[in-house]
Design a protein around this motif. Sequence first.
Motif, PDB file in Angstrom:
ATOM      1  N   LEU A 125       4.912  10.489   3.146  1.00  0.00           N
ATOM      2  CA  LEU A 125       4.977   9.262   2.348  1.00  0.00           C
ATOM      3  C   LEU A 125       3.619   8.953   1.737  1.00  0.00           C
ATOM      4  O   LEU A 125       2.585   9.061   2.398  1.00  0.00           O
ATOM      5  N   ARG A 176      11.530  -1.299   2.928  1.00  0.00           N
ATOM      6  CA  ARG A 176      11.117   0.091   2.707  1.00  0.00           C
ATOM      7  C   ARG A 176      12.297   1.013   2.391  1.00  0.00           C
ATOM      8  O   ARG A 176      12.096   2.189   2.089  1.00  0.00           O
ATOM      9  N   GLN A 179       5.846   4.430  -4.709  1.00  0.00           N
ATOM     10  CA  GLN A 179       6.049   4.925  -3.351  1.00  0.00           C
ATOM     11  C   GLN A 179       6.849   6.226  -3.467  1.00  0.00           C
ATOM     12  O   GLN A 179       7.886   6.254  -4.131  1.00  0.00           O
ATOM     13  N   SER A 202       1.750   6.016  -1.143  1.00  0.00           N
ATOM     14  CA  SER A 202       1.883   4.874  -2.042  1.00  0.00           C
ATOM     15  C   SER A 202       0.547   4.641  -2.717  1.00  0.00           C
ATOM     16  O   SER A 202      -0.516   4.855  -2.121  1.00  0.00           O
TER      17      SER A 202
END
Length: 314
Positions: free
Chosen positions: A152, A31, A262, A154
């Motif tokens: 975040l 990540r 992402q 994605s």
Amino acid sequence: MSSLRVHSAQHTVPVAAPAGVVYGLLADAPRWPVLLAPFVHVERVDFDGARENLRLWHLRHGQVCATLAHRTLRPRERRVEFELHDVLLPGVPTSGFWDVEPDGADRCLLTLRHERPAGPFETPEALGTDVRTELVALREAAERWDRLDELLLSFEDSVYVCGSPEIVYDFLYRIEDWVELLPDVEWAEVTEDRPGVQATVLHTCDPETGRTLVSEAVRLCFPAAGRIVHKETVPPDPAAAHYGEWYLEPDETGVRVVSAHQVMLRESTVEAVLGGGARPVDARRYVREWLGRSSTEALNLARWHAENAVRRLR
């Protein structure tokens, strides 16, 4: 016989996040590209629960460096030990450790130590700068720990192409041609000093706001695997980080082409971009629509190129 000089550097910083959160970020290396600015791409080669081998691509002084990493994870001690081998300097490893020490319920002390044989032009100050850069990047990511789910996101878009994977890949690789083909791309510049490592600058138009978005990125191209990964080094607001990938999944009749993203949002710029009162949830929607629209246009055009090439050959 002259002895080999070794440069070492160690720095400790306080982090306003629980020790377990910080250790978790350290342990989850795949990540890092969306969480830590210096990292372009990380692949986990193998992992047995305690020891792992990684391939790392990261930026050092503006250049993309490739590294093989052997890591030992020690969750009880909240320590990660590593040995790094620079692909361009075989036999000259860097060793060290990350160490997380609790400092109360929601704070900790983060230490990074490196030891590296000295190169002909390398100084201890340069190594210390590398250590501080990684520490600061990890601290900034960790201190958002209670908001990461909000910041975040994605997602991916895909199309199925009844055509050649090679033609699709070639279209995605030749990003400098997109200015002639995609309506939102106003200008493109591509530099490829090493095969498969591209530095790009794109100017794209946001049709909703009319503003020109300027993004600088590094792209790593893996033609044998049908993959192109990309990391924006200067992402446009409200994105603080953007990491993505194009990948192909061929079958007996064609190929599924996927664009995956992402994104980490930059809270401080949300209102400046979207207007007073805008919140991260609005920024999530905006980024999803903006990147999704660009990806879908590129995917559809790649399909058109590949399927028309098939028709011309018939």
